[in-house]
Motif scaffolding. Structure first.
Motif, mmCIF file in Angstrom:
data_model
loop_
_atom_site.group_PDB
_atom_site.id
_atom_site.type_symbol
_atom_site.label_atom_id
_atom_site.label_comp_id
_atom_site.label_asym_id
_atom_site.label_seq_id
_atom_site.Cartn_x
_atom_site.Cartn_y
_atom_site.Cartn_z
ATOM 1 N N THR A 131 0.885 -1.017 -0.057
ATOM 2 C CA THR A 131 0.031 0.088 0.009
ATOM 3 C C THR A 131 0.807 1.224 0.038
ATOM 4 O O THR A 131 2.014 1.181 0.308
ATOM 5 N N GLN A 188 0.525 5.343 1.296
ATOM 6 C CA GLN A 188 -0.223 6.365 1.743
ATOM 7 C C GLN A 188 0.480 7.445 2.504
ATOM 8 O O GLN A 188 1.662 7.399 2.539
ATOM 9 N N GLU A 211 -8.171 -2.030 3.460
ATOM 10 C CA GLU A 211 -6.917 -1.348 2.775
ATOM 11 C C GLU A 211 -6.866 -1.666 1.322
ATOM 12 O O GLU A 211 -6.595 -0.904 0.553
ATOM 13 N N GLU A 271 -13.361 -3.096 -3.339
ATOM 14 C CA GLU A 271 -12.827 -1.872 -3.620
ATOM 15 C C GLU A 271 -11.493 -1.559 -2.815
ATOM 16 O O GLU A 271 -10.416 -1.175 -3.507
ATOM 17 N N GLY A 329 -8.816 0.426 -0.270
ATOM 18 C CA GLY A 329 -8.508 2.020 -0.366
ATOM 19 C C GLY A 329 -8.546 2.528 0.965
ATOM 20 O O GLY A 329 -8.288 3.922 1.114
ATOM 21 N N GLU A 380 -6.688 7.594 2.464
ATOM 22 C CA GLU A 380 -6.618 7.610 1.067
ATOM 23 C C GLU A 380 -5.382 6.710 0.648
ATOM 24 O O GLU A 380 -4.263 7.062 0.236
ATOM 25 N N ASP A 421 -3.361 3.922 -1.893
ATOM 26 C CA ASP A 421 -3.062 3.187 -3.154
ATOM 27 C C ASP A 421 -2.617 1.980 -2.960
ATOM 28 O O ASP A 421 -2.004 1.554 -2.025
#
Length: 197
Positions: free
Chosen positions: A63, A65, A105, A145, A147, A153, A155
């Motif tokens: 991830t 962030q 996440e 989804e 995120g 936020e 990725d």
């Protein structure tokens, strides 16, 4: 409890987000002398982290962030940090918590996780113990989804394992828990390959 520690006193310095305590205590040194000491300890609860790995494609899920403390300490220009999925236990067992965090996440719904280790990541100032996990994912793994939740936020990155190792060497990946899990997986894979040769 240690018989070399006595007269522990706690003073709450802040509980705005989690709890910052000032701990005053007496510690018995090796020579038998008792010495009064003071430390600050940040208590945010324990957490868990996981590295998702696709053995067929030899890829991992990471991830990215924004992390303000890293930005303040030179992680410029944007303060973004590449990490393994992680989160606090929030009164769940570590394996339950990490499956929840994984879906929030990354979106991946993981049912089977393998515990790798436990570690204190900043023992001089933070009480948190982190539980480390690995899990497999595949193209057909059920997924939402992801995120993150609320103001997060996050990725989601899919990266070849060998590239992720290179990102450690280049300084692109600087997060401690992520480095530990990536190196653990890489060494495990190398050992397995050598065993087959």
């Amino acid at each position: 409890m240690s018989n070399r520690i006595r007269h522990i006193e706690r003073t709450v310095l802040s509980d705005n987000w989690y709890v910052l305590n000032k701990i005053t205590f007496e510690y018995q040194q090796k020579n038998g002398q008792w010495v009064k000491q003071s430390r600050e300890a940040y208590d945010r609860g324990n957490g868990a982290t996981i590295l998702l790995y696709n053995p067929e494609a030899d890829t991992v899920i990471l991830t990215r962030q924004f992390r303000m403390p890293t930005y303040l300490n030179g992680n410029t220009p944007d303060g973004m940090l590449i990490e393994t999925c992680a989160g606090l236990l929030d009164n769940d067992t570590p394996d339950v918590a990490i499956r929840r965090e994984t879906e929030e996440e990354t979106g991946y719904r993981i049912h089977h996780v393998t515990k790798v280790m436990e570690a204190y990541m900043s023992p001089g100032s933070v009480t948190e113990k982190l539980f480390f996990y690995l899990a497999h994912y595949h193209p057909n793994t059920e997924r939402s989804e992801g995120g993150g939740v609320e103001e997060e936020e996050i990725d989601v990155l899919e990266i070849p394992l060998t590239e992720a190792i290179q990102m450690i060497r280049s300084g692109t990946i600087q997060d401690g828990k992520t480095i530990m899990l990536l190196q653990h997986l890489y060494i495990t894979q190398l050992t397995a390959q050598q065993g087959l040769n």
